[in-house]
Design an enzyme around this catalytic site. Structure first.
Site, mmCIF file in Angstrom:
data_model
loop_
_atom_site.group_PDB
_atom_site.id
_atom_site.type_symbol
_atom_site.label_atom_id
_atom_site.label_comp_id
_atom_site.label_asym_id
_atom_site.label_seq_id
_atom_site.Cartn_x
_atom_site.Cartn_y
_atom_site.Cartn_z
ATOM 1 N N HIS A 99 0.854 -1.195 0.000
ATOM 2 C CA HIS A 99 0.000 0.000 0.000
ATOM 3 C C HIS A 99 0.892 1.250 0.000
ATOM 4 O O HIS A 99 1.940 1.269 0.650
ATOM 5 C CB HIS A 99 -0.911 -0.009 1.229
ATOM 6 C CG HIS A 99 -1.990 1.021 1.147
ATOM 7 N ND1 HIS A 99 -1.754 2.350 1.425
ATOM 8 C CD2 HIS A 99 -3.290 0.931 0.786
ATOM 9 C CE1 HIS A 99 -2.876 3.032 1.239
ATOM 10 N NE2 HIS A 99 -3.825 2.194 0.853
ATOM 11 N N GLU A 176 -3.761 2.553 -7.392
ATOM 12 C CA GLU A 176 -4.158 3.637 -6.487
ATOM 13 C C GLU A 176 -3.181 4.799 -6.644
ATOM 14 O O GLU A 176 -2.065 4.736 -6.116
ATOM 15 C CB GLU A 176 -4.102 3.170 -5.036
ATOM 16 C CG GLU A 176 -5.020 2.022 -4.710
ATOM 17 C CD GLU A 176 -5.301 1.975 -3.218
ATOM 18 O OE1 GLU A 176 -6.441 2.225 -2.830
ATOM 19 O OE2 GLU A 176 -4.360 1.722 -2.442
HETATM 20 P P1 PGA Z 1 -9.344 6.304 0.442
HETATM 21 O O1 PGA Z 1 -8.245 5.168 0.693
HETATM 22 O O2 PGA Z 1 -10.539 5.635 -0.168
HETATM 23 O O3 PGA Z 1 -9.616 6.871 1.806
HETATM 24 O O4 PGA Z 1 -8.740 7.299 -0.484
HETATM 25 C C1 PGA Z 1 -7.998 4.185 -0.258
HETATM 26 C C2 PGA Z 1 -6.804 3.378 0.174
HETATM 27 O O5 PGA Z 1 -5.935 3.903 0.844
HETATM 28 O O6 PGA Z 1 -6.692 2.205 -0.111
#
Ligand code: PGA
Length: 263
Positions: A99, A176
């Site tokens: 992550h 992401e």
């Molecule tokens: P968020 O987080 O939806 O709060 O932007 C997503 C993540 O960190 O996986």
């Protein structure tokens, strides 16, 4: 939404134990509105996996359990780490790896991510990895800079898997863009859909290239994550997307109910 969409709820360190029963009831109540083939995966912090499993079971929620990280070995002198084998015993079918919050705070390196992915894909009785990739700062969608970053991250994490010819049928990838994570203060469509679809296709092509023919007909699911909420979730679930990874909006009963209603 494509078949077998995944909806991963990342509770991070933001959900106190007392809130878990109400979130579990919310998931149970709303899971009927989730399209049949969608699979909801709840990822609590390590210390709350057991309480979450109990609460989800009690509320009869139709969900799977995941974890937010694991050690890169099954056992040994690794103070403070949690073995993927223990996570499996606790009922976790998946574990998030790499992550951006861990990458950016120096808790994760390319080597540790590669070792974790190889360990998890090397044994079918361990949780399946959800590998997170994404550029750290905002990059214009028409430059090749984001491509370059994604190629590097994929090669670093999966190069060894390709060489060792490990099976990738349990691998999940989450794109992401780190700059979009936890940004509910920004606009609801801060990552325009055409950019997400372009990134999705780029990642798919990179994976096909990395594994060449070895990947065969296996389709690696590619999820979108970063400020997913009730206003944009439908867009991010549109084909060719395989699902979404939701942080903030999954951590409060109100926002989670709104998210489910928007599906
Ligand atoms: P968020 O987080 O939806 O709060 O932007 C997503 C993540 O960190 O996986």
């Amino acid at each position: 939404m494509t078949t077998q969409a995944l909806i991963v709820l990342n509770w991070k360190m933001n959900v106190p134990k007392e809130r878990i029963p109400s979130l579990a009831r919310c998931i149970a109540k709303n899971s009927s509105s989730v399209p049949d083939r969608a699979r909801i995966i709840v990822c609590p912090s390590h210390d709350l996996i057991t309480s979450s499993a109990d609460a989800l079971k009690k509320s009869c929620a139709r969900v799977f359990l995941g974890a937010q990280n694991c050690a890169q070995t099954l056992w040994g002198a690794h103070t403070g780490e949690v073995s993927p084998r223990s996570l499996k015993r606790l009922g976790c079918s998946h574990v998030i790896i790499g992550h951006s919050e861990r990458r950016m705070s120096g808790l994760e390196s390319n080597d540790s991510i590669r070792e974790k992915i190889e360990l998890l894909l090397g044994a079918s009785d361990l949780p399946a990895p959800i590998l997170c990739i994404g550029e750290q700062s905002r990059i214009k969608s028409d430059t090749s800079a984001a491509d370059h970053i994604l190629v590097k991250q994929l090669e670093a994490a999966l190069g060894g898997v390709a060489k060792k010819k490990l099976k990738v049928d349990r691998l999940v990838i989450a794109y992401e863009p780190a700059w979009a994570i936890s940004t509910s203060a920004l606009g609801p469509m801060d990552v325009p859909l055409h950019v997400w679809k372009m990134r999705h296709d780029q990642i798919l092509r990179m994976i096909q290239k990395l594994f060449s023919r070895a990947i065969g007909h296996c389709r690696v699911p590619i999820l979108y994550g970063g400020n997913v909420n009730e206003k944009n979730v439908r867009g991010f679930l549109e084909a060719p997307s395989s699902g979404v990874l939701v942080g903030g909006a999954s951590q409060q009963v109100d926002s989670l109910s709104r998210l489910f209603r928007a599906l």
